[in-house]
Every structure is written in structure tokens, then in C-alpha cells.
Write an enzyme that holds these catalytic residues in place. Structure first.
Site, short mmCIF file in Angstrom:
data_model
loop_
_atom_site.label_atom_id
_atom_site.label_comp_id
_atom_site.label_asym_id
_atom_site.label_seq_id
_atom_site.Cartn_x
_atom_site.Cartn_y
_atom_site.Cartn_z
N HIS A 118 43.33 -22.50 -26.02
CA HIS A 118 44.09 -21.99 -24.88
C HIS A 118 43.51 -22.44 -23.55
O HIS A 118 43.84 -21.88 -22.51
CB HIS A 118 44.17 -20.46 -24.94
CG HIS A 118 44.94 -19.95 -26.13
ND1 HIS A 118 44.85 -18.67 -26.60
CD2 HIS A 118 45.81 -20.58 -26.96
CE1 HIS A 118 45.63 -18.51 -27.66
NE2 HIS A 118 46.22 -19.67 -27.90
N ASN A 210 34.97 -8.82 -38.21
CA ASN A 210 35.76 -8.04 -37.26
C ASN A 210 35.44 -6.55 -37.46
O ASN A 210 35.30 -6.11 -38.59
CB ASN A 210 37.27 -8.28 -37.53
CG ASN A 210 38.11 -8.12 -36.28
OD1 ASN A 210 37.87 -7.20 -35.48
ND2 ASN A 210 39.07 -8.99 -36.08
#
Ligand SMILES: [Zn+2]
Length: 238
Positions: A118, A210
């Protein structure tokens, strides 16, 4: 620490790492929402982070990014970023680091060759295809800086809503995923593509790191519950 996963790390000839927002959580990187304070509270980031918004009001969008850059400049990489950079330094060529984050913290920690899906909020690029006259180093300062000859404007080098990902970066990321022995998926919800697709095309074992359940847990060979800063230093030590 899961010893089997540590064995996979030691045995892997090529490790692909894919990181998302959770990677930087302990660095205190402000989210879009956090950045909506004071002057900016009344603006919707989804309406600022687009090419149309920039063309309609370049100085406002530039100033909003300048504000976010200032916020990001105040935070530091965390133990997770540093563990990845240290591993790459000890094992040149064994790791490909792919990130969805634009905060540049992997680069600041010293990771080489980061594939930023990104972009990087600390870097600029030309809004329109640059001409011979467009020299970023000689841009006329301003909000935004621009080419003094043709007027082309500099913009943040990030992927805005509605824009395609940088093709070459995405291709390199796909190649790394489809040829790795091990993919570590760190701090990403697994909802956003192409990140989720990269994890699903991984040739080797997939390990999710996570603190919360993610949409990629079903594709993982192992799920480690914890943050990057908590788990990566141990996972990646020799
Ligand atoms: Zn120009």
C-alpha cells in the site's frame, strides 16, 4: 512458544512474512480514526484518501497527510519489527517481507527490500506521469510541492481508495508467497485482499500470529495467539 513452529523457521530456506496493522499496534501508530482529532475531526478519511479528493482540494489533502506523517514520525518500531530486521541481517536472502502498512516502521527498523503493498506514507510521487521537467528534488515547496515548469504536483506515495496496488510489488509478493517454505502472517485480519490471497497461495506452511482470531486461521498450519512484539523475537531467534 510453539517448538514445532520454531523448527519450521529454522528449517525454512525461504520465509515470506506478511504483516498488517497489528504489526504496529504496540508502536502506537495512529489509525485513521485516531488521526481524526482537532482540526480534522469533521473530515471522513475515506473522502480524503482518494485521487478525486486530492485533485479537488490538493492543499487540504496534503496538509492532512502532513499531519499524519508528523504523528507517525513520533512513534518507534517495536520488538517485532526489530526481530524481523535482525533475522534478515543474520540470514541474507532467506526472508521476503511484505507489508500492508504504510507507516515505514519495517524500513526504519532496518529491514531490507520491504514490499509495501500500500506504499509508504513518508514518500512522495508525482500525481501525473512526470515529464522531463519534473524533478522531485527541485520541486517548488508548498502544499503540495509542485514542478515549477509544468505544475505537476507531488502526492503521498500511498495506495488511495479506488486505486490498484503497485503491480511490480504485488508480483514480487506473489512470487515470494508461491515459492516459500513458510509464511508468517502477522497482525492482519485476513479480510483485506490481496493479503488474504497471498496467504492462501503460500506454497509452504502458514503460521498466523495474531492476538485475535483471524479470517485466515482456517488456512493456517499453526495459529499463535499473541502480538508481533510478544512472539516474533522468540520465534525468530536462532
Ligand atoms: Zn514538470
Amino acid at each position: 512458544m510453539n517448538e514445532q513452529v520454531r523448527d519450521w523457521v529454522r528449517a525454512a530456506r525461504h520465509i515470506a512474512v506478511l504483516t498488517g496493522a497489528g504489526m504496529s499496534a504496540e508502536s502506537g501508530v495512529p489509525t485513521f480514526r485516531d488521526a481524526q482529532t482537532g482540526l480534522w475531526a469533521k473530515f471522513d478519511p475515506h473522502q480524503l484518501a482518494t485521487e478525486n479528493a486530492f485533485r479537488a482540494n490538493p492543499s487540504m489533502v496534503w496538509d492532512w497527510y502532513a499531519f499524519r506523517r508528523e504523528m507517525i514520525a513520533k512513534v518507534d518500531s517495536n520488538a517485532g519489527h526489530r526481530a524481523l530486521a535482525d533475522f534478515a541481517r543474520r540470514h541474507p536472502g532467506r526472508m521476503t517481507l511484505i507489508t500492508q502498512n504504510v507507516d515505514g516502521l519495517h524500513q526504519r527498523a532496518g529491514s531490507p527490500g520491504v514490499l509495501g503493498l500500500h506504499g509508504n506514507i513518508s514518500q512522495d510521487k508525482w500525481l501525473d506521469t512526470p515529464h522531463a521537467c519534473c524533478n522531485a528534488d527541485a520541486a517548488v515547496p508548498g502544499s503540495p510541492p509542485h514542478c515549477g515548469v509544468c505544475g505537476n504536483m507531488l502526492r503521498p506515495d500511498v495506495v488511495w481508495f479506488g486505486e490498484a496496488l503497485p503491480l511490480q510489488t504485488l508480483t514480487l509478493a506473489e512470487n515470494a508467497a508461491s515459492s516459500c517454505d513458510l509464511m508468517l502472517v502477522v497482525g492482519t485480519s485476513g479480510v483485506v485482499y490481496p493479503a488474504a490471497g497471498l496467504a492462501r497461495m503460500a506454497a509452504g506452511k502458514v503460521v498466523v500470529v495474531n492476538p485475535h482470531p483471524s479470517d485466515l486461521d482456517d488456512a493456517a498450519d499453526a495459529v499463535l495467539s499473541g502480538t508481533a512484539a510478544q512472539l516474533l523475537p522468540q520465534l525468530l531467534e536462532d
